[in-house]
Scaffold this motif. Structure first.
Motif, PDB file in Angstrom:
ATOM      1  N   PRO A  96       0.803  -1.223   0.000  1.00 21.16           N
ATOM      2  CA  PRO A  96       0.000   0.000   0.000  1.00 21.16           C
ATOM      3  C   PRO A  96       0.838   1.276   0.000  1.00 21.16           C
ATOM      4  O   PRO A  96       0.381   2.315  -0.474  1.00 21.16           O
ATOM      5  N   ALA A  97       2.035   1.214   0.539  1.00 25.14           N
ATOM      6  CA  ALA A  97       2.909   2.393   0.585  1.00 25.14           C
ATOM      7  C   ALA A  97       4.360   1.934   0.565  1.00 25.14           C
ATOM      8  O   ALA A  97       4.670   0.779   0.870  1.00 25.14           O
ATOM      9  N   ALA A  98       5.245   2.846   0.212  1.00 27.20           N
ATOM     10  CA  ALA A  98       6.661   2.494   0.062  1.00 27.20           C
ATOM     11  C   ALA A  98       7.308   2.080   1.372  1.00 27.20           C
ATOM     12  O   ALA A  98       8.285   1.323   1.374  1.00 27.20           O
ATOM     13  N   HIS A  99       6.784   2.566   2.509  1.00 23.86           N
ATOM     14  CA  HIS A  99       7.430   2.283   3.792  1.00 23.86           C
ATOM     15  C   HIS A  99       6.951   0.975   4.424  1.00 23.86           C
ATOM     16  O   HIS A  99       7.394   0.621   5.516  1.00 23.86           O
ATOM     17  N   CYS A 100       6.060   0.250   3.768  1.00 22.83           N
ATOM     18  CA  CYS A 100       5.472  -0.948   4.380  1.00 22.83           C
ATOM     19  C   CYS A 100       6.481  -2.092   4.490  1.00 22.83           C
ATOM     20  O   CYS A 100       7.298  -2.324   3.600  1.00 22.83           O
ATOM     21  N   LEU A 101       6.382  -2.801   5.587  1.00 23.30           N
ATOM     22  CA  LEU A 101       7.191  -3.991   5.842  1.00 23.30           C
ATOM     23  C   LEU A 101       6.504  -5.215   5.256  1.00 23.30           C
ATOM     24  O   LEU A 101       5.290  -5.389   5.400  1.00 23.30           O
ATOM     25  N   ASP A 102       7.278  -6.059   4.576  1.00 19.99           N
ATOM     26  CA  ASP A 102       6.750  -7.311   4.026  1.00 19.99           C
ATOM     27  C   ASP A 102       6.963  -8.420   5.050  1.00 19.99           C
ATOM     28  O   ASP A 102       8.078  -8.916   5.220  1.00 19.99           O
ATOM     29  N   ALA A 103       5.887  -8.814   5.732  1.00 13.61           N
ATOM     30  CA  ALA A 103       6.005  -9.835   6.775  1.00 13.61           C
ATOM     31  C   ALA A 103       6.400 -11.191   6.207  1.00 13.61           C
ATOM     32  O   ALA A 103       6.877 -12.052   6.941  1.00 13.61           O
ATOM     33  N   GLN A 155      -2.716 -15.447  23.739  1.00 16.11           N
ATOM     34  CA  GLN A 155      -4.057 -14.912  23.565  1.00 16.11           C
ATOM     35  C   GLN A 155      -4.062 -13.394  23.442  1.00 16.11           C
ATOM     36  O   GLN A 155      -5.119 -12.771  23.350  1.00 16.11           O
ATOM     37  N   ARG A 156      -2.894 -12.808  23.379  1.00 15.84           N
ATOM     38  CA  ARG A 156      -2.782 -11.359  23.400  1.00 15.84           C
ATOM     39  C   ARG A 156      -2.495 -10.819  22.007  1.00 15.84           C
ATOM     40  O   ARG A 156      -1.654 -11.351  21.272  1.00 15.84           O
ATOM     41  N   LEU A 157      -3.180  -9.734  21.642  1.00 19.11           N
ATOM     42  CA  LEU A 157      -2.925  -9.020  20.396  1.00 19.11           C
ATOM     43  C   LEU A 157      -2.325  -7.659  20.725  1.00 19.11           C
ATOM     44  O   LEU A 157      -2.933  -6.855  21.430  1.00 19.11           O
ATOM     45  N   CYS A 158      -1.139  -7.419  20.234  1.00 22.77           N
ATOM     46  CA  CYS A 158      -0.447  -6.157  20.477  1.00 22.77           C
ATOM     47  C   CYS A 158      -0.521  -5.329  19.196  1.00 22.77           C
ATOM     48  O   CYS A 158       0.120  -5.662  18.195  1.00 22.77           O
ATOM     49  N   PRO A 159      -1.318  -4.235  19.196  1.00 23.20           N
ATOM     50  CA  PRO A 159      -1.501  -3.449  17.974  1.00 23.20           C
ATOM     51  C   PRO A 159      -0.208  -2.772  17.519  1.00 23.20           C
ATOM     52  O   PRO A 159       0.579  -2.272  18.325  1.00 23.20           O
ATOM     53  N   VAL A 160       0.003  -2.768  16.216  1.00 19.73           N
ATOM     54  CA  VAL A 160       1.128  -2.043  15.625  1.00 19.73           C
ATOM     55  C   VAL A 160       0.754  -0.574  15.510  1.00 19.73           C
ATOM     56  O   VAL A 160      -0.281  -0.218  14.945  1.00 19.73           O
ATOM     57  N   ALA A 161       1.598   0.300  16.057  1.00 19.23           N
ATOM     58  CA  ALA A 161       1.330   1.741  16.037  1.00 19.23           C
ATOM     59  C   ALA A 161       1.968   2.418  14.836  1.00 19.23           C
ATOM     60  O   ALA A 161       1.375   3.317  14.236  1.00 19.23           O
ATOM     61  N   ALA A 162       3.189   2.002  14.481  1.00 17.34           N
ATOM     62  CA  ALA A 162       3.902   2.680  13.398  1.00 17.34           C
ATOM     63  C   ALA A 162       4.972   1.768  12.830  1.00 17.34           C
ATOM     64  O   ALA A 162       5.508   0.899  13.523  1.00 17.34           O
ATOM     65  N   VAL A 163       5.261   1.975  11.561  1.00 16.06           N
ATOM     66  CA  VAL A 163       6.331   1.263  10.863  1.00 16.06           C
ATOM     67  C   VAL A 163       7.164   2.299  10.121  1.00 16.06           C
ATOM     68  O   VAL A 163       6.610   3.186   9.455  1.00 16.06           O
ATOM     69  N   ALA A 164       8.477   2.198  10.233  1.00 20.72           N
ATOM     70  CA  ALA A 164       9.346   3.143   9.532  1.00 20.72           C
ATOM     71  C   ALA A 164      10.584   2.421   9.032  1.00 20.72           C
ATOM     72  O   ALA A 164      11.155   1.573   9.740  1.00 20.72           O
ATOM     73  N   GLU A 165      10.966   2.722   7.810  1.00 13.84           N
ATOM     74  CA  GLU A 165      12.221   2.180   7.300  1.00 13.84           C
ATOM     75  C   GLU A 165      13.368   2.965   7.910  1.00 13.84           C
ATOM     76  O   GLU A 165      13.313   4.198   8.010  1.00 13.84           O
ATOM     77  N   ILE A 166      14.421   2.277   8.334  1.00 18.41           N
ATOM     78  CA  ILE A 166      15.550   2.900   9.017  1.00 18.41           C
ATOM     79  C   ILE A 166      16.852   2.529   8.329  1.00 18.41           C
ATOM     80  O   ILE A 166      16.898   1.604   7.509  1.00 18.41           O
ATOM     81  N   ASP A 167      17.909   3.237   8.669  1.00 18.67           N
ATOM     82  CA  ASP A 167      19.204   2.943   8.063  1.00 18.67           C
ATOM     83  C   ASP A 167      19.983   1.940   8.914  1.00 18.67           C
ATOM     84  O   ASP A 167      19.530   1.514   9.990  1.00 18.67           O
ATOM     85  N   ALA A 168      21.158   1.582   8.427  1.00 19.08           N
ATOM     86  CA  ALA A 168      21.962   0.562   9.097  1.00 19.08           C
ATOM     87  C   ALA A 168      22.391   0.991  10.489  1.00 19.08           C
ATOM     88  O   ALA A 168      22.465   0.174  11.411  1.00 19.08           O
TER      89      ALA A 168
END
Length: 251
Positions: free
Chosen positions: A28-35, A97-110
């Motif tokens: 959906p966007a360039a910053h998305c992580l491919d699980a 049994q716990r679901l931890c919502p993802v708040a943000a994803v960001a691509e980072i450098d080395a």
């Protein structure tokens, strides 16, 4: 081989996503992580994951709440539509049994990834990852870190000082394909300008320099005509410059 929590989490994710149909919408966007393509996952804090994809891209995943057990749960998985994790809602790390919502994803450098990975190592101790090159190195004479944020001085081929610290060349075959590493220092080290020889030393007594406390660059200054030789116990005097961080770079 002892597997770390990072391996369990990444392995579980791969197993879950493998069953998804092969037809798939683009990210959906360039910053998305491919699980589906996660090769290394580390839990840097109760709300922060660091993820290295198989293609070399690096990500920081922030959670909305503390999820300290995620890294230790062998059945942990990531839930996201078609495996794309973008931080836009309806994405979760599931632990028991716990679901931890993802708040943000960001691509980072080395550099940022190395800092998160080192924090994870300090939280969880010994680290093993899905990277086959790294696993082989870990078995060889006690290599004690990941090629994502450490280098093995044994495979150093050369170095240069560029005003920002050191750029060290290593054997790519022994370093997960990386040829160059940036070694940042905790403070300026003018002795490097005249150095003819340096050594990278681990403060933890392992075959890895990662920016751990006590990691240093040991410098032997250049001798000039008419200058004496400072000796201690019969050996040339060496100046130690503390290392702050280590991470791979493209040269």
């Amino acid at each position: 081989m002892r597997l770390s929590a990072a391996v369990f989490l990444a392995t579980a994710v791969c197993a879950v996503t493998a069953a998804v149909a092969s037809t798939r919408a683009p990210a959906p966007a360039a910053h998305c992580l491919d699980a589906r393509a996660m090769g290394e996952v580390r839990q840097a804090s109760e709300r922060t994951l660091a993820v290295l994809q198989n293609d070399g891209r690096r990500f920081r995943v922030d959670l909305n709440e503390d999820c300290p057990a995620a890294g230790a749960d062998a059945q942990a998985s990531v839930l996201a539509r078609e495996g794309w994790v973008c931080g836009t809602g309806n994405e979760y790390v599931r632990s028991g049994q716990r679901l931890c919502p993802v708040a943000a994803v960001a691509e980072i450098d080395a550099k940022d990834y190395a800092a998160l990975a080192l924090a994870s190592h300090r939280r969880h101790g010994d680290v093993a990852t899905l990277d086959t090159v790294e696993v082989r190195a870990e078995k060889r004479r006690g290599f004690g870190g990941s090629v994502s944020y450490c280098l093995n001085p044994r495979y150093m081929r050369g170095w240069n000082e560029d005003g920002k610290g050191l750029v060290v060349e290593v054997s790519p075959q022994r370093s997960g394909g990386h040829r160059y590493y940036r070694v940042e220092l905790a403070h300026s080290c003018p002795e490097l300008f005249d150095a003819t020889t340096i050594e990278l030393r681990s403060g933890m007594g392992i075959n890895a320099v990662c920016g751990n406390p006590g990691d240093v660059v040991a410098v032997v200054p250049e001798m000039r005509a008419g200058e004496g030789i400072a000796r201690s116990g019969g050996a040339l005097s060496r100046i130690s410059c503390p290392i702050a961080s280590v991470y791979p770079v493209e040269k």
